[in-house]
Scaffold this active site. Sequence first.
Site, PDB file in Angstrom:
ATOM      1  N   ASP A  67      -9.771   1.386  -1.241  1.00 29.91           N
ATOM      2  CA  ASP A  67      -8.866   2.518  -1.431  1.00 29.91           C
ATOM      3  C   ASP A  67      -7.846   2.258  -2.527  1.00 29.91           C
ATOM      4  OD1 ASP A  67      -7.455   0.562  -0.044  1.00 29.91           O
ATOM      5  OD2 ASP A  67      -7.340   1.695   1.812  1.00 29.91           O
ATOM      6  N   ASN A 135      -2.187   1.836  13.636  1.00 26.01           N
ATOM      7  CA  ASN A 135      -2.727   3.060  14.250  1.00 26.01           C
ATOM      8  C   ASN A 135      -4.255   3.048  14.302  1.00 26.01           C
ATOM      9  OD1 ASN A 135      -3.485   3.522  11.627  1.00 26.01           O
ATOM     10  ND2 ASN A 135      -2.280   5.376  11.336  1.00 26.01           N
ATOM     11  N   HIS A 137      -6.300   2.506  11.735  1.00 29.46           N
ATOM     12  CA  HIS A 137      -7.029   2.944  10.535  1.00 29.46           C
ATOM     13  C   HIS A 137      -7.759   1.769   9.881  1.00 29.46           C
ATOM     14  CE1 HIS A 137      -3.425   2.371   7.510  1.00 29.46           C
ATOM     15  NE2 HIS A 137      -4.062   1.242   7.711  1.00 29.46           N
ATOM     16  N   GLU A 142      -7.338   7.643   8.531  1.00 28.91           N
ATOM     17  CA  GLU A 142      -6.302   7.754   9.544  1.00 28.91           C
ATOM     18  C   GLU A 142      -6.852   8.434  10.807  1.00 28.91           C
ATOM     19  OE1 GLU A 142      -3.835   6.039   8.859  1.00 28.91           O
ATOM     20  OE2 GLU A 142      -2.595   6.722   7.201  1.00 28.91           O
TER      21      GLU A 142
END
Length: 254
Positions: A67, A135, A137, A142
């Site tokens: 990313d 979280n 990810h 996400e």
Amino acid sequence: MEIQIFENYEELSINAARLVAAQVRLKPDSVLGLATGSTPLGMYAELVRMHEEENLDFSEVTSLNLDEYLGLGEEDDQSYVSFMREHLFSKINIDPEATYLPDGLAADPEEAAMYYEMLADMVPRDLQILGIGRNGHIGFNEPDDVFPVETHVTDLTESTIQANQRFFKSEEEVPRQAITMGMKQIMAAKKILLLASGAEKAETIADLVFGEVTSQVPASILNLHPDVVIMLDEPAARYLVEEYGFDEEEEDED
Ligand code: PGA
């Protein structure tokens, strides 16, 4: 999934680097999927040491990162292209032309995402390195109602913005969007190595290992991949061991 627990971050990093080094030694023209963030830093440092002291040769390796922040490029210290240069690419003998990241400065980010998806289709990863967000990810995939499939432009969640603000002068400076590989490219890797360190990841790791496969914990999709190694330090493994009674020795016997 194979779960390996190490006493501390240093041991985790050394063992992660050994796995990457074995991949590169066995197949010198390996395609590596690379990740940024604090977690792989120790592994990258160990790979640099192995290159300098043990002739680990990256000259035929190709790399694709997961990313990149939208709006940041090689001139920005906090871009992932700068991160990779600083911590790995400038210190080993990988061909700079064979290192790929999504283009965070593309005039048309959607088109840049499509281009990256096509590129990733052409060079499937032999080994994909992953960190994991608090979280759940992986990459910047996400938590959401569905698993994102292809490389796409994504809005970062508030929890990710807060987690990443430590790298920026202020929260306002954290980019709000990124281009990230989706689950299709991550799952297409032949082998996956996920690293997690620290107590703040412990609950997420337990959800990943013992919870159901759900797009609300994006990393849980890895339960469906045939060859995943999860390397943890003891703090990141705490919930697995204390709440769920996970026993590494027993797993080894299975
Ligand atoms: P970290 O980030 O290694 O900096 O904790 C991991 C991630 O968000 O994927």
